[in-house]
Design a protein around this motif. Structure first.
Motif, PDB file in Angstrom:
ATOM      1  N   LEU A  75       0.845  -1.165  -0.045  1.00  0.00           N
ATOM      2  CA  LEU A  75       0.038  -0.050  -0.049  1.00  0.00           C
ATOM      3  C   LEU A  75       0.841   1.340   0.172  1.00  0.00           C
ATOM      4  O   LEU A  75       0.593   2.240  -0.613  1.00  0.00           O
ATOM      5  N   ASP A  76       1.825   1.092   0.747  1.00  0.00           N
ATOM      6  CA  ASP A  76       2.801   2.257   0.854  1.00  0.00           C
ATOM      7  C   ASP A  76       3.392   2.475  -0.714  1.00  0.00           C
ATOM      8  O   ASP A  76       3.595   3.606  -1.065  1.00  0.00           O
ATOM      9  N   ALA A 129       0.885   3.991  -2.845  1.00  0.00           N
ATOM     10  CA  ALA A 129       0.797   5.606  -2.836  1.00  0.00           C
ATOM     11  C   ALA A 129       1.741   6.439  -3.478  1.00  0.00           C
ATOM     12  O   ALA A 129       1.456   7.526  -3.813  1.00  0.00           O
ATOM     13  N   THR A 130       2.812   5.973  -3.896  1.00  0.00           N
ATOM     14  CA  THR A 130       3.952   6.447  -4.577  1.00  0.00           C
ATOM     15  C   THR A 130       3.629   6.541  -6.259  1.00  0.00           C
ATOM     16  O   THR A 130       4.528   7.286  -6.798  1.00  0.00           O
ATOM     17  N   ALA A 169      -3.144   5.812  -7.786  1.00  0.00           N
ATOM     18  CA  ALA A 169      -3.087   5.168  -6.559  1.00  0.00           C
ATOM     19  C   ALA A 169      -4.288   4.682  -5.666  1.00  0.00           C
ATOM     20  O   ALA A 169      -4.384   3.930  -5.124  1.00  0.00           O
ATOM     21  N   ALA A 170      -5.269   5.819  -5.835  1.00  0.00           N
ATOM     22  CA  ALA A 170      -6.659   5.494  -5.290  1.00  0.00           C
ATOM     23  C   ALA A 170      -7.178   4.286  -5.870  1.00  0.00           C
ATOM     24  O   ALA A 170      -7.614   3.340  -5.364  1.00  0.00           O
ATOM     25  N   ARG A 223      -5.100   1.017  -5.037  1.00  0.00           N
ATOM     26  CA  ARG A 223      -5.219   0.707  -3.467  1.00  0.00           C
ATOM     27  C   ARG A 223      -6.640   0.062  -3.390  1.00  0.00           C
ATOM     28  O   ARG A 223      -6.769  -1.043  -2.697  1.00  0.00           O
ATOM     29  N   GLU A 257     -13.121   2.412   1.961  1.00  0.00           N
ATOM     30  CA  GLU A 257     -12.140   2.603   1.143  1.00  0.00           C
ATOM     31  C   GLU A 257     -12.409   2.807  -0.273  1.00  0.00           C
ATOM     32  O   GLU A 257     -12.151   3.612  -1.236  1.00  0.00           O
TER      33      GLU A 257
END
Length: 190
Positions: free
Chosen positions: A16-17, A20-21, A25-26, A29, A88
């Motif tokens: 998940l980290d 995020a980069t 990303a949304a 995830r 989420e």
């Protein structure tokens, strides 16, 4: 063929980290967490449409009804959506442009495409796990992790069978990864 790796909480956090980069990303995830928090197969995840996930008010449903055409065994089923997955998915939907109810929930960047296919999503997950440095993980890792985590919390295997859409106990049992922490807790029950 080796079974897909089940992820620890730390490994899931690492993926998940990493997500995020990265671009999208949304979406990435949300797709990943659908497999980890609801145990959907990659083909089931790719097949989701807004009308499957959102009610008339635009809120994420507490139950998603998969039609027979959306499932591997061609048997429709109800997928129960945990509150943390509902949040989420609601966050993800808030970040996407307005879509019609029949549109795929998870769109690719490819113009004119009708969202991900099972194959393109499987490849996408492979690249996400690889980018996060998680060896042995695949598109099936979320599903295996979902089933294993629930088994470790004492959820009966017949409930796991129903949640995962398996039609036999032997099918669901091969998904359960037994690890040392489960064995430690088991012997403490004596």
């Amino acid at each position: 063929m080796a079974q897909a790796k089940t992820l620890t909480a730390t490994e899931l956090r690492r993926v998940l980290d990493y997500i995020a980069t990265r671009p999208h990303a949304a979406r990435n995830r949300a797709m990943l967490l659908v497999t980890h928090y609801a145990g959907l197969r990659v083909g089931e995840t790719a097949s989701l449409r807004y009308k499957d996930v959102l009610d008339e008010a635009g809120q994420v449903r507490s139950e998603i009804r998969l039609d027979a055409e959306q499932t591997k065994g061609r048997y429709g089923r109800v997928v129960f959506v945990a509150e943390k997955l509902r949040k989420e998915l609601q966050r993800y939907v808030a970040t996407t442009p307005e879509q019609g109810p029949a549109a795929k929930l998870f769109q690719t960047q490819k113009r004119g495409a009708d969202g991900f296919t099972a194959n393109t999503l499987a490849q996408h997950f492979h690249h996400l796990y690889k980018g996060a440095g998680i060896d042995g993980a695949s598109s099936h890792s979320g599903r295996r992790s979902f089933i294993t985590n629930l088994a470790a919390k004492g959820v009966p295997v017949r409930v796991l069978m129903s949640l995962s859409g398996h039609r036999s106990l032997s099918s669901v049992q091969v998904y359960i990864d037994v690890h040392d922490d489960m064995k430690r807790k088991a012997v403490e029950l004596i």
